[in-house]
Write a protein that holds these residues in place. Structure first.
Motif, PDB file in Angstrom:
ATOM      1  N   VAL A 121      -5.718  -2.389   4.938  1.00 16.18           N
ATOM      2  CA  VAL A 121      -4.533  -1.460   6.753  1.00 16.18           C
ATOM      3  C   VAL A 121      -3.671  -2.362   6.337  1.00 16.18           C
ATOM      4  O   VAL A 121      -2.411  -1.331   7.564  1.00 16.18           O
ATOM      5  CB  VAL A 121      -5.530  -3.225   7.951  1.00 16.18           C
ATOM      6  CG1 VAL A 121      -4.761  -2.510   8.683  1.00 16.18           C
ATOM      7  CG2 VAL A 121      -7.219  -2.531   7.845  1.00 16.18           C
ATOM      8  N   LEU A 122      -3.127  -3.369   5.945  1.00 15.49           N
ATOM      9  CA  LEU A 122      -1.628  -2.909   7.062  1.00 15.49           C
ATOM     10  C   LEU A 122      -0.627  -2.523   6.010  1.00 15.49           C
ATOM     11  O   LEU A 122       0.771  -2.730   6.831  1.00 15.49           O
ATOM     12  CB  LEU A 122      -1.233  -5.367   7.134  1.00 15.49           C
ATOM     13  CG  LEU A 122      -2.042  -5.870   7.423  1.00 15.49           C
ATOM     14  CD1 LEU A 122      -1.672  -7.187   7.500  1.00 15.49           C
ATOM     15  CD2 LEU A 122      -1.980  -5.151   9.522  1.00 15.49           C
ATOM     16  N   LEU A 123      -1.173  -1.861   4.698  1.00 15.82           N
ATOM     17  CA  LEU A 123       0.008  -0.985   4.355  1.00 15.82           C
ATOM     18  C   LEU A 123       0.938  -0.312   5.633  1.00 15.82           C
ATOM     19  O   LEU A 123       2.097   0.077   4.770  1.00 15.82           O
ATOM     20  CB  LEU A 123      -0.157  -1.576   2.831  1.00 15.82           C
ATOM     21  CG  LEU A 123       0.882  -0.920   1.257  1.00 15.82           C
ATOM     22  CD1 LEU A 123       1.630  -2.296   1.528  1.00 15.82           C
ATOM     23  CD2 LEU A 123       0.174  -0.945   0.326  1.00 15.82           C
ATOM     24  N   PRO A 124      -0.153   1.085   5.885  1.00 19.92           N
ATOM     25  CA  PRO A 124       0.648   1.916   5.893  1.00 19.92           C
ATOM     26  C   PRO A 124       1.162   1.669   7.120  1.00 19.92           C
ATOM     27  O   PRO A 124       2.254   2.145   7.692  1.00 19.92           O
ATOM     28  CB  PRO A 124      -0.680   2.744   7.192  1.00 19.92           C
ATOM     29  CG  PRO A 124      -1.908   2.722   5.612  1.00 19.92           C
ATOM     30  CD  PRO A 124      -1.502   0.972   4.861  1.00 19.92           C
ATOM     31  N   ALA A 125       0.932   0.597   8.111  1.00 18.75           N
ATOM     32  CA  ALA A 125       1.676   0.180   9.197  1.00 18.75           C
ATOM     33  C   ALA A 125       2.644   0.126   8.577  1.00 18.75           C
ATOM     34  O   ALA A 125       3.684  -0.225   9.541  1.00 18.75           O
ATOM     35  CB  ALA A 125       1.407  -1.425   9.132  1.00 18.75           C
ATOM     36  N   LEU A 126       2.943  -0.725   7.403  1.00 17.35           N
ATOM     37  CA  LEU A 126       4.880  -1.207   6.720  1.00 17.35           C
ATOM     38  C   LEU A 126       5.025  -0.374   6.841  1.00 17.35           C
ATOM     39  O   LEU A 126       6.680  -0.124   7.128  1.00 17.35           O
ATOM     40  CB  LEU A 126       3.901  -2.051   5.778  1.00 17.35           C
ATOM     41  CG  LEU A 126       5.109  -2.924   5.450  1.00 17.35           C
ATOM     42  CD1 LEU A 126       5.661  -4.207   5.901  1.00 17.35           C
ATOM     43  CD2 LEU A 126       4.876  -3.596   3.622  1.00 17.35           C
ATOM     44  N   VAL A 127       4.895   0.307   5.904  1.00 12.70           N
ATOM     45  CA  VAL A 127       5.004   1.633   5.864  1.00 12.70           C
ATOM     46  C   VAL A 127       5.952   2.969   6.518  1.00 12.70           C
ATOM     47  O   VAL A 127       7.419   2.834   6.881  1.00 12.70           O
ATOM     48  CB  VAL A 127       4.489   2.775   4.329  1.00 12.70           C
ATOM     49  CG1 VAL A 127       5.337   4.245   4.646  1.00 12.70           C
ATOM     50  CG2 VAL A 127       4.198   1.985   3.128  1.00 12.70           C
ATOM     51  N   LYS A 128       4.877   2.398   7.594  1.00 11.94           N
ATOM     52  CA  LYS A 128       5.664   3.133   8.683  1.00 11.94           C
ATOM     53  C   LYS A 128       6.886   2.393   9.926  1.00 11.94           C
ATOM     54  O   LYS A 128       7.854   3.364  10.390  1.00 11.94           O
ATOM     55  CB  LYS A 128       4.707   3.692   9.945  1.00 11.94           C
ATOM     56  CG  LYS A 128       5.257   3.904  11.171  1.00 11.94           C
ATOM     57  CD  LYS A 128       3.763   4.531  12.141  1.00 11.94           C
ATOM     58  CE  LYS A 128       3.930   5.772  13.406  1.00 11.94           C
ATOM     59  NZ  LYS A 128       4.796   6.701  12.968  1.00 11.94           N
ATOM     60  N   ARG A 129       7.155   1.221   9.881  1.00 13.53           N
ATOM     61  CA  ARG A 129       7.681  -0.145  10.311  1.00 13.53           C
ATOM     62  C   ARG A 129       8.720   0.877   9.570  1.00 13.53           C
ATOM     63  O   ARG A 129       9.792   0.531  10.631  1.00 13.53           O
ATOM     64  CB  ARG A 129       7.699  -1.164  10.294  1.00 13.53           C
ATOM     65  CG  ARG A 129       7.811  -2.026  10.985  1.00 13.53           C
ATOM     66  CD  ARG A 129       8.112  -3.572  10.813  1.00 13.53           C
ATOM     67  NE  ARG A 129       8.582  -3.840   9.450  1.00 13.53           N
ATOM     68  CZ  ARG A 129       7.969  -5.368   9.050  1.00 13.53           C
ATOM     69  NH1 ARG A 129       7.223  -6.243   9.771  1.00 13.53           N
ATOM     70  NH2 ARG A 129       7.782  -5.593   7.129  1.00 13.53           N
ATOM     71  N   ASP A 130       9.127   0.679   8.254  1.00 14.83           N
ATOM     72  CA  ASP A 130      10.227   0.179   7.345  1.00 14.83           C
ATOM     73  C   ASP A 130      10.856   1.642   6.875  1.00 14.83           C
ATOM     74  O   ASP A 130      11.812   1.225   6.382  1.00 14.83           O
ATOM     75  CB  ASP A 130       9.702  -0.811   6.632  1.00 14.83           C
ATOM     76  CG  ASP A 130       9.483  -1.912   6.382  1.00 14.83           C
ATOM     77  OD1 ASP A 130      10.033  -2.398   7.458  1.00 14.83           O
ATOM     78  OD2 ASP A 130       9.007  -3.182   5.643  1.00 14.83           O
ATOM     79  N   PHE A 131       9.546   2.709   6.820  1.00 13.23           N
ATOM     80  CA  PHE A 131       9.992   3.770   6.102  1.00 13.23           C
ATOM     81  C   PHE A 131       9.357   4.685   7.031  1.00 13.23           C
ATOM     82  O   PHE A 131       8.761   6.114   6.461  1.00 13.23           O
ATOM     83  CB  PHE A 131       9.647   4.029   4.755  1.00 13.23           C
ATOM     84  CG  PHE A 131       9.980   3.022   3.673  1.00 13.23           C
ATOM     85  CD1 PHE A 131      12.062   3.101   3.904  1.00 13.23           C
ATOM     86  CD2 PHE A 131       9.870   2.062   3.824  1.00 13.23           C
ATOM     87  CE1 PHE A 131      12.171   2.118   2.278  1.00 13.23           C
ATOM     88  CE2 PHE A 131      10.216   0.704   2.900  1.00 13.23           C
ATOM     89  CZ  PHE A 131      11.468   1.409   2.240  1.00 13.23           C
ATOM     90  N   PRO A 132       9.649   4.738   8.406  1.00  8.61           N
ATOM     91  CA  PRO A 132       9.321   6.188   9.166  1.00  8.61           C
ATOM     92  C   PRO A 132       9.739   8.143   8.908  1.00  8.61           C
ATOM     93  O   PRO A 132       8.928   8.137   9.279  1.00  8.61           O
ATOM     94  CB  PRO A 132       9.896   5.381  11.071  1.00  8.61           C
ATOM     95  CG  PRO A 132      11.131   5.163  10.493  1.00  8.61           C
ATOM     96  CD  PRO A 132      10.906   3.862   9.589  1.00  8.61           C
ATOM     97  N   ASP A 133      10.656   7.852   8.075  1.00  8.06           N
ATOM     98  CA  ASP A 133      11.067   9.198   7.977  1.00  8.06           C
ATOM     99  C   ASP A 133      10.484   9.792   6.695  1.00  8.06           C
ATOM    100  O   ASP A 133      11.207  10.956   6.562  1.00  8.06           O
ATOM    101  CB  ASP A 133      12.237   9.649   7.835  1.00  8.06           C
ATOM    102  CG  ASP A 133      12.900   9.242   9.093  1.00  8.06           C
ATOM    103  OD1 ASP A 133      12.411   9.153  10.815  1.00  8.06           O
ATOM    104  OD2 ASP A 133      14.553   8.127   9.488  1.00  8.06           O
ATOM    105  N   HIS A 134      10.186   8.686   6.025  1.00  2.00           N
ATOM    106  CA  HIS A 134       9.534   9.122   4.469  1.00  2.00           C
ATOM    107  C   HIS A 134       7.903   8.790   4.156  1.00  2.00           C
ATOM    108  O   HIS A 134       7.485   7.890   3.032  1.00  2.00           O
ATOM    109  CB  HIS A 134      10.301   8.075   3.975  1.00  2.00           C
ATOM    110  CG  HIS A 134      12.013   8.680   3.546  1.00  2.00           C
ATOM    111  ND1 HIS A 134      12.464  10.091   3.141  1.00  2.00           N
ATOM    112  CD2 HIS A 134      13.031   7.623   4.044  1.00  2.00           C
ATOM    113  CE1 HIS A 134      14.089   9.804   3.312  1.00  2.00           C
ATOM    114  NE2 HIS A 134      13.839   8.666   3.898  1.00  2.00           N
ATOM    115  N   VAL A 135       7.323   8.572   5.287  1.00  2.00           N
ATOM    116  CA  VAL A 135       5.354   7.901   5.308  1.00  2.00           C
ATOM    117  C   VAL A 135       5.114   8.980   3.811  1.00  2.00           C
ATOM    118  O   VAL A 135       4.426   7.872   3.605  1.00  2.00           O
ATOM    119  CB  VAL A 135       4.882   8.162   6.831  1.00  2.00           C
ATOM    120  CG1 VAL A 135       3.409   8.233   6.412  1.00  2.00           C
ATOM    121  CG2 VAL A 135       5.430   7.096   7.705  1.00  2.00           C
TER     122      VAL A 135
END
Length: 397
Positions: A121-135
């Protein structure tokens, strides 16, 4: 010199990406690595096919039941710290599962499912938070890592099981080494991010409940059907191939090939899907490839190597797209976490019914053909859902 110190301390993007990839490597292997060992476990503990199927179903139930809570835990305690605790519980669960007694086998399996659910659950949210331009790029990269790790664990399961009288214990415990490496890399990274990173913002309120958006349901069901078929195949492929005349060693190898094939789409999708929002054509294409692999296993099992690669590639691409949809169809980190919780709660609840029910169906029918026809029907529906979930729009727009 300052940049070098930052790299060593864990404050650089290098360690963040390394931590993300290592966490991803643990989100499939501890579950799917059980499948090549099911016959050994059935013989050792005198389990029925339905009871053996629980060893794959229980983690999926853990995914489903823990997913709604995982988003709230991440918001309350922070994404990084919550993921670290999840990996620690995963380590304990793996050791418990491989300790010997039947009750420990099932108890450890439950703990493993709950821990992996938090990471899912949290890994996609972490990616969106820290790498929003490279999802899409980073999602494909961590799905690639997830598939490679799962394939390697499955491929070595049978060889490791031959190392002792109860070699299945060694085989089940082997994935703990990867979790330990993850803990060692992730803890300094968590501390560094806690000192340097601002708090993550919460979701921009949606006009209505997330559960009332058609797009949320389309993403959820695309994810759920892909997961349902994947876990049915990953659970019973060795048994299907054994029934078709393949040896235990060959079935274990083909099981690993399928999972490694499920990692390959990451290499293809990273350059193809970079910065793309409209993924409808990709969603339909990869689902049809999965359908081809399923049909081949049913009609021409002698070519199982080809069909395992085809199905693995299609299913792996499907999970990459499903995870990318969670981030791409959300306008904020909080909405991404909530959608991830919804998709994985309902998706894995659907998937959890697969291994046990199909095991019981096989016991009743004496054939794997009805199971493969059922999987093909699910893949057809998934292709239709891909036309909707893949469209370039976001929740709340």
């Amino acid at each position: 010199m300052r940049a070098f110190r930052s790299l060593l301390s864990g404050a650089s993007p290098f360690w963040l990406i390394a931590g993300i990839l290592l966490i991803a490597a643990n989100l499939r292997a501890p579950v799917t690595g059980v499948a090549p060992l099911l016959d050994l476990l059935r013989d050792h503990f005198h389990l029925s096919a339905g009871a053996a199927g629980l060893l794959t179903t229980l983690p999926l139930l853990g995914f489903a039941l823990m997913s709604p809570a995982a988003a709230r835990l991440g918001q309350h305690y922070g994404l990084g710290h919550t993921l670290f605790v999840a990996m620690l519980l995963l380590f304990i669960g793996i050791l418990l599962r491989s300790s010997g007694p039947l009750i420990a086998l099932f108890a450890g399996t439950v703990l493993i499912g709950g821990a992996i659910a938090v990471g899912n659950v949290l890994l996609p949210a972490l990616v969106k938070r820290d790498f929003p331009d490279h999802v899409t790029t980073l999602t494909a990269a961590y799905a690639l890592t997830m598939g490679i790790a799962a394939g390697l664990v499955s491929a070595v399961a049978i060889p490791l099981s031959g190392l002792g009288h109860n070699g299945w214990e060694i085989a089940l415990a082997s994935s703990a080494v990867l979790v330990l490496a993850t803990l060692l890399v992730w803890w300094p990274q968590v501390r560094a991010r806690a000192r340097t990173a601002p708090p993550a913002h919460t979701a921009v309120p949606l006009a209505k409940s997330l559960w009332r958006y058609a797009l949320a349901w389309q993403v959820t069901l695309f994810f759920g059907l892909n997961s349902l078929v994947y876990y049915v195949i990953i659970s019973w492929l060795p048994a299907m191939l054994h029934e078709a005349g393949f040896s235990a060693a060959t079935t274990g190898t083909l099981h690993g090939v399928l999972q490694i094939a499920s990692a390959l789409p990451g290499l293809v999708l990273i350059p193809l899907l970079r910065q793309r929002e409209d993924l409808r054509a990709a969603a339909v294409t990869v689902t049809l490839l999965s359908l081809t692999g399923l049909a081949g296993l049913l009609l021409v099992p002698a070519w199982s190597l080809v069909w395992c690669i085809a199905y693995g590639f299609g299913a792996g691409a499907g999970i990459i797209l499903a995870l990318a949809f969670v981030s791409l169809r959300s306008a904020s980190v909080g909405t991404a976490a909530a959608l991830s919780g919804m998709a994985q709660c309902l998706g894995y609840l659907l998937a959890a019914s697969g291994p046990t029910l199909t095991g019981l169906l096989h016991d009743a029918s004496g054939s794997w053909a009805p199971i493969l026809w059922l999987c093909m029907g699910c893949a057809t529906i998934q292709a239709v859902l891909g036309l909707y979930a893949g469209g370039a729009r976001r929740l709340g727009d």
